[in-house]
Design an enzyme around this catalytic site. Structure first.
Site, PDB file in Angstrom:
ATOM      1  N   HIS A 180      24.302  75.647  -9.878  1.00  0.00           N
ATOM      2  CA  HIS A 180      24.771  74.044  -9.370  1.00  0.00           C
ATOM      3  C   HIS A 180      26.089  73.732  -9.534  1.00  0.00           C
ATOM      4  O   HIS A 180      26.250  72.951  -8.671  1.00  0.00           O
ATOM      5  CB  HIS A 180      24.166  73.834 -11.098  1.00  0.00           C
ATOM      6  CG  HIS A 180      24.829  72.389 -11.585  1.00  0.00           C
ATOM      7  ND1 HIS A 180      23.959  71.699 -11.419  1.00  0.00           N
ATOM      8  CD2 HIS A 180      25.710  71.725 -11.882  1.00  0.00           C
ATOM      9  CE1 HIS A 180      23.961  70.182 -11.948  1.00  0.00           C
ATOM     10  NE2 HIS A 180      25.772  70.226 -12.434  1.00  0.00           N
ATOM     11  N   GLU A 181      27.243  75.147  -9.899  1.00  0.00           N
ATOM     12  CA  GLU A 181      28.455  74.400  -9.068  1.00  0.00           C
ATOM     13  C   GLU A 181      28.716  74.844  -7.615  1.00  0.00           C
ATOM     14  O   GLU A 181      29.713  73.814  -7.502  1.00  0.00           O
ATOM     15  CB  GLU A 181      29.498  75.374 -10.633  1.00  0.00           C
ATOM     16  CG  GLU A 181      29.425  74.968 -12.321  1.00  0.00           C
ATOM     17  CD  GLU A 181      30.242  73.775 -12.310  1.00  0.00           C
ATOM     18  OE1 GLU A 181      30.273  73.481 -11.550  1.00  0.00           O
ATOM     19  OE2 GLU A 181      29.105  72.956 -13.586  1.00  0.00           O
TER      20      GLU A 181
END
Ligand SMILES: [Zn+2]
Length: 268
Positions: free
Chosen positions: A137-138
């Protein structure tokens, strides 16, 4: 006079809008991505000097972060080369570090692939698969250049549209603080700007694909985000306050799941 101003301002924004190959939408990017990457190297190295970094030789957690990082970096390269979009990863030089700080429930990725995971996140992720989903996600935020969008908005609002290199020369501390706030680093800077709902949805979607391609079961995303929501409680941690965990997120994750599972099954 006013008309000219509006025209110039409009032209400024048009010139600063670019079609993003990752998200397929026009994104504000007044700042050169190469300048952001240079700044990231400086800020990342300073950050690592000022924090306790665990070594993968002596910490199983750090070894896990390194292992996930290598697998996701590999998956991302594969994904964009299969799409003929290698330029998306131009200038990327991955680094993964684990920060020994149990109070911070967070992880982030700066431009150019500079990643940090705080040990405070690990009691919530609980397993390698969930951590891979957060890191995916990051990393997706970074590859989608969401930070550039945010930094560009901030440069207009707080620096009067000054170019990044000029701002760095004239107001170095302010500009560095702006960069750190933009990427959600360092809670001492006060309230974090949340990523927009659209940016969150994009990061969830591509993050799920990247971690699935890296061999991690994307279905773990559902219980993980539920745990995050409980970890928030009455006093939401920084990570949660910048990552609204709600019904919309879970609903969208479930929508993305069939596509992510295809990548996961192909990777097995
Ligand atoms: Zn996010």
């Amino acid at each position: 006079m006013k008309k000219i101003f509006i025209f110039l301002f409009g032209a400024f924004f048009l010139a600063g809008c670019a079609l993003n190959l990752v998200t397929g939408r026009n994104q504000l990017s007044l700042v050169k991505e190469s300048d952001l990457r240079l700044m990231a190297v400086d800020q990342y190295n300073t950050f690592l000097k000022e924090n306790r970094v665990l070594s993968s030789g002596s910490s199983r957690d750090a070894a896990m972060v390194d292992r996930i990082g290598a697998r996701i970096a590999n998956a991302v390269t594969k994904y964009y080369s299969s799409e003929g979009k290698e330029s998306v990863l131009e200038g990327y030089s991955w680094e993964f570090n684990t920060i020994d700080d149990n109070k911070v429930i967070n992880a982030w990725c700066m431009p150019g692939g500079k990643v940090a995971v705080y040990t405070g996140l690990l009691p919530v992720t609980q397993n390698e698969t969930a951590l891979a989903i957060v890191m995916g996600h990051e990393i997706a935020h970074s590859i989608a250049k969401h930070g550039n969008e945010r930094m560009s908005q901030a440069m207009v609002q707080q620096m009067g549209g000054m170019a990044l290199e000029v701002a760095l020369a004239q107001k170095p501390q302010e500009t560095q603080d702006l960069f750190m706030t933009t990427y959600g680093i360092g809670s001492q800077l006060g309230a974090m700007l949340p990523w927009s709902r659209q940016q969150e949805t994009e990061a969830d979607k591509y993050g799920l694909i990247f971690s699935a391609m890296a061999g991690y079961d994307p279905r773990e995303a559902i219980p993980f985000w539920q745990r995050m929501s409980v970890a928030g409680g009455g006093n939401p941690p920084e990570f949660l306050s910048t990552h609204p965990s709600d019904e919309t997120r879970l609903r969208k994750l479930k929508q993305f799941m069939p596509e992510a599972l295809k990548y996961y099954n192909a990777a097995k």
